[in-house]
Every structure is written in C-alpha cells, then in structure tokens.
Design a protein around this motif. Sequence first.
Motif, mmCIF file in Angstrom:
data_model
loop_
_atom_site.group_PDB
_atom_site.id
_atom_site.type_symbol
_atom_site.label_atom_id
_atom_site.label_comp_id
_atom_site.label_asym_id
_atom_site.label_seq_id
_atom_site.Cartn_x
_atom_site.Cartn_y
_atom_site.Cartn_z
ATOM 1 N N GLY A 1 0.788 -1.222 0.000
ATOM 2 C CA GLY A 1 0.000 0.000 0.000
ATOM 3 C C GLY A 1 0.817 1.267 0.000
ATOM 4 N N VAL A 2 2.087 1.151 0.374
ATOM 5 C CA VAL A 2 2.945 2.331 0.459
ATOM 6 C C VAL A 2 4.194 2.171 -0.391
ATOM 7 N N MET A 3 4.845 1.036 -0.275
ATOM 8 C CA MET A 3 6.167 0.878 -0.870
ATOM 9 C C MET A 3 6.178 0.338 -2.300
ATOM 10 N N ASP A 4 5.088 -0.214 -2.785
ATOM 11 C CA ASP A 4 5.110 -0.767 -4.138
ATOM 12 C C ASP A 4 5.262 0.358 -5.165
ATOM 13 N N THR A 5 5.955 0.072 -6.258
ATOM 14 C CA THR A 5 6.200 1.104 -7.267
ATOM 15 C C THR A 5 5.038 1.272 -8.240
ATOM 16 N N ILE A 6 4.089 0.342 -8.244
ATOM 17 C CA ILE A 6 2.970 0.402 -9.191
ATOM 18 C C ILE A 6 1.770 1.075 -8.521
ATOM 19 N N ASP A 7 1.339 2.183 -9.097
ATOM 20 C CA ASP A 7 0.226 2.959 -8.535
ATOM 21 C C ASP A 7 -1.028 2.121 -8.328
ATOM 22 N N SER B 1 17.707 7.043 4.737
ATOM 23 C CA SER B 1 18.033 5.826 3.999
ATOM 24 C C SER B 1 18.562 6.150 2.599
ATOM 25 N N THR B 2 18.961 5.103 1.916
ATOM 26 C CA THR B 2 19.367 5.193 0.515
ATOM 27 C C THR B 2 18.347 4.396 -0.287
ATOM 28 N N PRO B 3 18.337 4.530 -1.604
ATOM 29 C CA PRO B 3 17.379 3.729 -2.384
ATOM 30 C C PRO B 3 17.482 2.226 -2.105
ATOM 31 N N SER B 4 18.680 1.705 -2.026
ATOM 32 C CA SER B 4 18.814 0.261 -1.801
ATOM 33 C C SER B 4 18.463 -0.127 -0.361
ATOM 34 N N SER B 5 18.830 0.699 0.631
ATOM 35 C CA SER B 5 18.489 0.343 2.014
ATOM 36 C C SER B 5 16.983 0.459 2.255
ATOM 37 N N LEU B 6 16.322 1.412 1.626
ATOM 38 C CA LEU B 6 14.874 1.527 1.753
ATOM 39 C C LEU B 6 14.209 0.278 1.185
ATOM 40 N N ALA B 7 14.673 -0.185 0.036
ATOM 41 C CA ALA B 7 14.119 -1.385 -0.580
ATOM 42 C C ALA B 7 14.362 -2.612 0.289
ATOM 43 N N THR B 8 15.560 -2.760 0.793
ATOM 44 C CA THR B 8 15.912 -3.918 1.610
ATOM 45 C C THR B 8 15.146 -3.914 2.929
ATOM 46 N N ASP B 9 15.050 -2.761 3.574
ATOM 47 C CA ASP B 9 14.351 -2.660 4.864
ATOM 48 C C ASP B 9 12.878 -3.009 4.762
ATOM 49 N N GLY C 1 11.570 -5.228 2.456
ATOM 50 C CA GLY C 1 11.353 -6.506 1.785
ATOM 51 C C GLY C 1 11.393 -6.475 0.276
ATOM 52 N N PHE C 2 12.035 -5.474 -0.306
ATOM 53 C CA PHE C 2 12.106 -5.380 -1.755
ATOM 54 C C PHE C 2 13.525 -5.591 -2.262
ATOM 55 N N GLY C 3 14.354 -6.294 -1.503
ATOM 56 C CA GLY C 3 15.714 -6.565 -1.948
ATOM 57 C C GLY C 3 15.693 -7.286 -3.282
ATOM 58 N N GLY C 4 16.634 -6.979 -4.138
ATOM 59 C CA GLY C 4 16.679 -7.615 -5.448
ATOM 60 C C GLY C 4 15.889 -6.877 -6.508
ATOM 61 N N SER C 5 15.240 -5.763 -6.140
ATOM 62 C CA SER C 5 14.546 -4.947 -7.135
ATOM 63 C C SER C 5 15.574 -4.352 -8.077
ATOM 64 N N ASN C 6 15.136 -4.034 -9.300
ATOM 65 C CA ASN C 6 16.105 -3.389 -10.193
ATOM 66 C C ASN C 6 16.337 -1.952 -9.740
ATOM 67 N N ASP C 7 17.454 -1.388 -10.173
ATOM 68 C CA ASP C 7 17.850 -0.048 -9.719
ATOM 69 C C ASP C 7 16.802 1.015 -10.021
ATOM 70 N N GLY C 8 16.110 0.882 -11.155
ATOM 71 C CA GLY C 8 15.081 1.854 -11.515
ATOM 72 C C GLY C 8 13.933 1.857 -10.526
ATOM 73 N N GLU D 1 12.976 4.957 -8.090
ATOM 74 C CA GLU D 1 11.613 5.507 -8.199
ATOM 75 C C GLU D 1 10.919 5.447 -6.852
ATOM 76 N N ARG D 2 11.007 4.311 -6.180
ATOM 77 C CA ARG D 2 10.375 4.139 -4.860
ATOM 78 C C ARG D 2 10.954 5.151 -3.879
ATOM 79 N N TYR D 3 12.251 5.258 -3.849
ATOM 80 C CA TYR D 3 12.930 6.161 -2.922
ATOM 81 C C TYR D 3 12.510 7.611 -3.159
ATOM 82 N N ASN D 4 12.509 8.043 -4.410
ATOM 83 C CA ASN D 4 12.118 9.420 -4.723
ATOM 84 C C ASN D 4 10.666 9.671 -4.349
ATOM 85 N N ARG D 5 9.782 8.733 -4.683
ATOM 86 C CA ARG D 5 8.359 8.897 -4.385
ATOM 87 C C ARG D 5 8.117 8.939 -2.882
#
Length: 183
Positions: free
Chosen positions: A8-14, A95-103, A105-112, A116-120
């Motif tokens: 509901g918050v962290m997914d990149t797809i609206d 956080s950083t884009p990768s640490s936000l993803a890892t924290d 449960g989105f580890g292994g996401s592509n850099d884009g 995108e998640r981090y900026n949003r």
Amino acid sequence: MYCYIRLGVMDTIDKIRLGMNQILHQIVLINKKYIRQFTATLLPMWWLSMHDTSYDVAKVARASFNAAVPEVKRSDIVATHSPSVFKLIVDVLKSTPSSLATDHGFGGSNDGDETERYNRVSVMCVSGIGGILSLVSVYVSVSNSEAVSDTGPNVGVDVDGVKLSVYDSVRSIVSEKAFWKRM
C-alpha cells in the motif's frame, strides 16, 4: 498490516498501492472499531499514503482515514502518534534507495524501481511533514488558550535520542545536509 505496509505504500505500481488502500477503506467502512485498534501501528504508513504522489492513492487513503477517525479526534490522534510518524519519516530520509528497498522486503529490485520508490517515498515524507504541521497547528490553536512558543506545541518527538517539539523535529530533519542532497 504487513501487506498494507509492503504494497500500500512501498510498491512502485500505482494500481497496487491504490488497490491496497481501497481494501483498507472497505475494512474501515465495514468495521471501524476493528481498524482503530491498529491506529498506532498503521498510522505512520497510512499517513504517508495520504501524501502519495498518485492523486488517486492519496484520495482513497485520506477517505479511509477520515472514515475511521472522527473529525473532532483527528488532530488529537495525529498529534499523539506524530512521534511514530516522524520516526518513519526520519528513517526514510536517512536511507538510501537500496536500504529503503531492503528494509521493506524489496531486496533484489532493479535499480530503476529502487530509485523511483525512494524518490516517491521521500516526496511523501516531505508532504507528510507539512500535513502534520498543519494539523498540529490546528490542534494547538483549538486545544491551548495560551500562546504557543516559537518551538511549537509540546508534543515530544524523539529524533536521534533527543526529545524535541514537533517544530524543532522538523527543523532538525530539514537542517541535515543529507536531506538537501536528496532534494
């Protein structure tokens, strides 16, 4: 709860964030008392959703919050739980884009996706700070007949182990170099 935080918050797809917030809204409409027991845990992520960069997601999240919390109690609930909201905001902004993803449960996401998640989510945090300040200002003007100091209301927020007022905690967040490097 886990699904809401993750999707509901962290997914990149609206559409996925929108769907999770629509589910939350339906739960609220069916049983407000049930969802109220999770307010303290849910509010930080719910607050970010109310400030989502997608208008539709933010609108549904705000509608579910408004349906769950009576108008006369909103400012008080946000002021009471603002420390947990600020803790999440500080954690995200540090956080950083990768640490936000890892924290979350989105580890292994592509850099884009990570960027995108981090900026949003960073934009949601900044918008969320403004939302808290506007509600807490209303809370202060309604609740206190005495003058408010320049440091803001006496709602304690723990930022890096130091208890600050809401306004001082915002000042602390935005005065860090790391904050401005992101913007």
